[in-house]
Design a protein around this motif. Structure first.
Motif, mmCIF file in Angstrom:
data_model
loop_
_atom_site.group_PDB
_atom_site.id
_atom_site.type_symbol
_atom_site.label_atom_id
_atom_site.label_comp_id
_atom_site.label_asym_id
_atom_site.label_seq_id
_atom_site.Cartn_x
_atom_site.Cartn_y
_atom_site.Cartn_z
ATOM 1 N N ARG B 49 0.810 -1.213 0.000
ATOM 2 C CA ARG B 49 0.000 0.000 0.000
ATOM 3 C C ARG B 49 0.844 1.264 0.000
ATOM 4 O O ARG B 49 0.786 2.058 -0.920
ATOM 5 C CB ARG B 49 -0.943 -0.007 1.206
ATOM 6 C CG ARG B 49 -2.106 -0.943 1.005
ATOM 7 C CD ARG B 49 -3.187 -0.659 2.020
ATOM 8 N NE ARG B 49 -4.410 -1.399 1.719
ATOM 9 C CZ ARG B 49 -4.608 -2.665 2.025
ATOM 10 N NH1 ARG B 49 -3.667 -3.360 2.601
ATOM 11 N NH2 ARG B 49 -5.754 -3.254 1.721
ATOM 12 N N GLY B 50 1.654 1.426 1.051
ATOM 13 C CA GLY B 50 2.368 2.688 1.207
ATOM 14 C C GLY B 50 3.456 2.852 0.161
ATOM 15 O O GLY B 50 4.024 1.883 -0.350
ATOM 16 N N GLY B 245 -12.477 -7.318 -1.503
ATOM 17 C CA GLY B 245 -12.121 -6.144 -0.706
ATOM 18 C C GLY B 245 -10.863 -5.494 -1.209
ATOM 19 O O GLY B 245 -10.525 -5.593 -2.398
ATOM 20 N N GLY B 246 -10.151 -4.867 -0.299
ATOM 21 C CA GLY B 246 -8.928 -4.161 -0.650
ATOM 22 C C GLY B 246 -7.853 -5.117 -1.123
ATOM 23 O O GLY B 246 -7.863 -6.304 -0.794
ATOM 24 N N GLU B 250 -8.078 -4.317 -9.204
ATOM 25 C CA GLU B 250 -7.294 -3.569 -10.172
ATOM 26 C C GLU B 250 -7.934 -2.174 -10.301
ATOM 27 O O GLU B 250 -7.376 -1.182 -9.874
ATOM 28 C CB GLU B 250 -7.332 -4.333 -11.495
ATOM 29 C CG GLU B 250 -6.226 -4.027 -12.452
ATOM 30 C CD GLU B 250 -6.365 -4.923 -13.691
ATOM 31 O OE1 GLU B 250 -5.335 -5.315 -14.248
ATOM 32 O OE2 GLU B 250 -7.503 -5.224 -14.100
ATOM 33 N N TYR B 251 -9.146 -2.149 -10.847
ATOM 34 C CA TYR B 251 -9.912 -0.904 -10.923
ATOM 35 C C TYR B 251 -11.261 -1.110 -10.247
ATOM 36 O O TYR B 251 -11.903 -2.144 -10.433
ATOM 37 C CB TYR B 251 -10.170 -0.505 -12.379
ATOM 38 C CG TYR B 251 -8.902 -0.225 -13.143
ATOM 39 C CD1 TYR B 251 -8.209 0.979 -12.945
ATOM 40 C CD2 TYR B 251 -8.403 -1.147 -14.051
ATOM 41 C CE1 TYR B 251 -7.033 1.234 -13.639
ATOM 42 C CE2 TYR B 251 -7.237 -0.897 -14.744
ATOM 43 C CZ TYR B 251 -6.546 0.299 -14.539
ATOM 44 O OH TYR B 251 -5.400 0.533 -15.211
ATOM 45 N N VAL B 252 -11.690 -0.109 -9.481
ATOM 46 C CA VAL B 252 -13.008 -0.181 -8.851
ATOM 47 C C VAL B 252 -13.837 1.016 -9.276
ATOM 48 O O VAL B 252 -13.442 2.165 -9.064
ATOM 49 C CB VAL B 252 -12.898 -0.209 -7.308
ATOM 50 C CG1 VAL B 252 -14.278 -0.334 -6.676
ATOM 51 C CG2 VAL B 252 -12.004 -1.355 -6.856
ATOM 52 N N LYS B 265 -5.293 -11.773 -6.368
ATOM 53 C CA LYS B 265 -6.733 -11.957 -6.596
ATOM 54 C C LYS B 265 -7.422 -12.682 -5.431
ATOM 55 O O LYS B 265 -8.602 -12.461 -5.148
ATOM 56 C CB LYS B 265 -6.914 -12.774 -7.892
ATOM 57 C CG LYS B 265 -8.362 -13.046 -8.266
ATOM 58 C CD LYS B 265 -8.478 -13.632 -9.673
ATOM 59 C CE LYS B 265 -8.393 -15.138 -9.661
ATOM 60 N NZ LYS B 265 -8.653 -15.737 -10.996
ATOM 61 N N PHE B 266 -6.658 -13.561 -4.790
ATOM 62 C CA PHE B 266 -7.245 -14.354 -3.694
ATOM 63 C C PHE B 266 -6.851 -13.851 -2.302
ATOM 64 O O PHE B 266 -7.081 -14.534 -1.318
ATOM 65 C CB PHE B 266 -6.846 -15.823 -3.848
ATOM 66 C CG PHE B 266 -7.527 -16.490 -5.012
ATOM 67 C CD1 PHE B 266 -8.875 -16.793 -4.964
ATOM 68 C CD2 PHE B 266 -6.817 -16.797 -6.160
ATOM 69 C CE1 PHE B 266 -9.512 -17.409 -6.039
ATOM 70 C CE2 PHE B 266 -7.432 -17.406 -7.237
ATOM 71 C CZ PHE B 266 -8.790 -17.713 -7.182
ATOM 72 N N GLU B 267 -6.221 -12.693 -2.232
ATOM 73 C CA GLU B 267 -5.784 -12.201 -0.923
ATOM 74 C C GLU B 267 -6.399 -10.834 -0.640
ATOM 75 O O GLU B 267 -5.770 -9.792 -0.851
ATOM 76 C CB GLU B 267 -4.254 -12.157 -0.862
ATOM 77 C CG GLU B 267 -3.640 -13.559 -0.885
ATOM 78 C CD GLU B 267 -2.117 -13.560 -0.820
ATOM 79 O OE1 GLU B 267 -1.503 -12.482 -0.798
ATOM 80 O OE2 GLU B 267 -1.549 -14.667 -0.799
#
Lengths: 143, 406
Positions: B49-50, B245-246, B250-252, B265-267
């Motif tokens: 993330r960061g 979820g997060g 890829e795109y939301v 994809k599974f995490e």
């Protein structure tokens, strides 16, 4: 804690040769109790007439603690009114939970007092309580 | 003189008890504990993330662990390694994402009767929701899967076969490779539960040619809360996400989302980096000793236990007579006495075993026993632990024998 505090002659006799482990004819109600983690599995049958517990029996399987606790509970409750039985059950649960129980109340438990040391074996508390909690539920439904 | 590994495990080092429940969860060596503490002391941040260096570091450690798992089980690509919280979550992922989307009425799921509830219950759900039939491979007289049963139960209708490497109740090793061959010959995929063997025997997913494999870190000296799903890339690519979820996106947009590639994809959500670090550390610990050495040590110990337990005439031991098929788990009962009563006596003698149905109720029903006592061994156990077990069993027998009915 000594082994004999829990696995006393009385407990072992009730677990292996209970006079209440049988089928009774025409029960007025039956209830099933189960500890899924350890496999204790009992069915209790009651003959309750005019608010009095006339007869109780049980079938099923489990460890010596659950079998003897069931048998000794039945011995204690036969002949009692539903109200008296509910009180005795609550006293027993308090005793196992290590809550303060008066001498007078303890006397009402008779032989069932023998399970007071089960709280020293926390893994086995639910075995000792199975029949009592199951019976508590069905008696509440009778009111 | 044989090497003693107990000293690597702080909880056991100067303990007065014999820990014989590694089949449920293992203890942790100092190196794993230190690596986990060090992660939280020096490197903790949210991975992926960061844009700051600490987060990059945490991400790197997490992905290093994935690479470590890939090499450990000989997967082709680290995209085939999905981190979960445990084997149960891994099996649920397969059931929900593969099972529900690929099975239909008339299809069959074949499991061995020695499977853990974590395999049985998710696939029962799949069977109920899709209309597929659930069938079981039963045992022969020697507590092993019956070969004819394997031939008979896996048919052209079979779509999924679920098999454990080692039974958590019986300790029986299963011939996974053979079952895979049979399953593949009818076009079924194989889900392999390696939870009970991962601390004891190598898992080579390419050699076994399994389609999915799962295990929990906590049974192999890693912390609780980290597990692994291996899946062949060709299958994982076609499977929809399991949790949303997060981090798995890829795109939301307001109404639609495209998903991240494998393995992200599974995490979904912030992952257990500390657990992954501990898992890699546990892998390094196992690799340093070597499975060969582990097996030599444990086979020796289990044989010693088997010989001494089968000498006790009052015991009923539920294990194969063929020592080649035995892993480091032994189940038994004192005839006529409930397992819980015996294990309470063992507890008072400081011998910690599991008793009950071991999350395998269908197996115990098949064996017509309500519960067993289970002693499971790991590299930190010694012959002294076995001697303590035998002593405690004798004490229990002495206590109960006058009440045992013939």
């Amino acid at each position: 804690m000594e082994i004999d505090d829990i696995y006393s002659e009385l407990v072992m006799e009730h677990s292996q040769n209970s006079p209440y482990k049988k089928d009774i004819k025409n029960p007025t109600c039956s209830v099933h109790g189960h500890n899924p983690n350890c496999g204790d599995d009992i069915t209790l049958s009651f003959v309750i007439e005019n608010g009095i517990i006339k007869d109780v029996s049980f079938t099923g399987q489990g460890c010596a603690i659950s079998q003897s606790s069931t048998s000794i509970m039945i011995e204690t409750l036969i002949g009692k009114t539903i109200k008296e039985a509910q009180k005795i059950i609550d006293i027993f649960i308090d005793l196992i939970d290590r809550k303060q129980v008066s001498k007078e109340d303890k006397k009402l438990l008779k032989n069932a007092q023998i399970f007071k040391n089960i709280s020293n074996m926390p893994a086995r508390v639910k075995c000792a309580l199975l029949a009592w909690k199951t019976t508590k539920n069905i008696l509440n439904e009778q009111n | 003189m044989e090497k003693v590994f107990k000293g690597d495990f702080p909880i056991l080092k100067n303990s007065k008890f014999s820990y014989l429940d590694s089949g449920a969860t293992s203890q942790h060596p100092t190196c794993v504990l230190n690596d986990v503490i060090s992660y939280y002391k020096k490197n903790n941040a949210n991975p992926h993330r960061g844009s700051y260096s600490l987060s990059v570091k945490a991400t790197k450690l997490y992905e290093n662990a994935r690479e470590g798992v890939k090499n450990f089980i000989n997967a082709k690509s680290s995209a085939e390694i999905i981190f979960t919280k445990n084997a149960t979550e891994s099996l649920n992922l397969i059931a929900y994402s593969y099972g529900l989307n690929n099975l239909k009425k008339g299809d069959e799921i074949v499991l061995s009767i020695m499977e853990h509830h974590s395999m049985i219950v998710p696939f029962q759900m799949v069977a109920k929701k899709t209309g597929a039939t659930l069938k079981y491979i039963y045992l022969n007289d020697d507590f092993c899967l019956d070969e004819q049963e394997i031939e008979k139960k896996i048919t052209k209708n079979t779509k999924i076969v679920g098999i454990s490497t080692v039974s958590n109740v019986l300790g029986t090793k299963n011939d996974v490779k053979k079952i895979v061959k049979k399953a593949h010959s009818v076009g079924a995929v194989v889900v392999c539960d390696a939870s009970q063997s991962i601390a004891h025997m190598p898992l080579d997913v390419q050699n076994l040619d399994v389609d999915f494999a799962v295990f929990s870190g906590h049974k192999m000296f890693a912390p609780l809360g980290i597990g692994v799903l291996f899946g062949k890339q060709s299958l994982l690519l076609k499977m929809p996400p399991f949790l949303f979820g997060g981090d798995m996106i890829e795109y939301v947009d307001e109404q639609n989302t495209t998903f991240a590639p494998l393995p992200q994809k599974f995490e979904a959500g912030t992952q257990n980096v500390g657990g992954a670090v501990g898992l890699l550390s546990a892998i390094n610990y196992i690799n340093e000793i070597g499975y060969k050495e582990i097996q030599k040590y444990e086979n020796n110990l289990t044989d010693y236990a088997y010989k001494n337990l089968t000498k006790l005439k009052f015991l009923e031991v539920y294990a194969t007579k063929n020592k080649e098929n035995r892993s480091s788990v032994l189940s038994f009962n004192i005839k006529g006495i409930h397992a819980h009563d015996v294990s309470s006596i063992l507890d008072l003698e400081n011998v910690f075993v599991r008793s009950g149905n071991h999350c395998a109720q269908p197996l115990l029903k098949h064996m017509k026993v309500s519960s067993t006592i289970r002693a499971s061994f790991s590299i930190y156990n010694t012959k002294q632990d076995v001697d303590n077990l035998v002593f405690a069993l004798n004490e229990a027998y002495k206590k109960f024998k006058k009440y045992i009915k013939d």
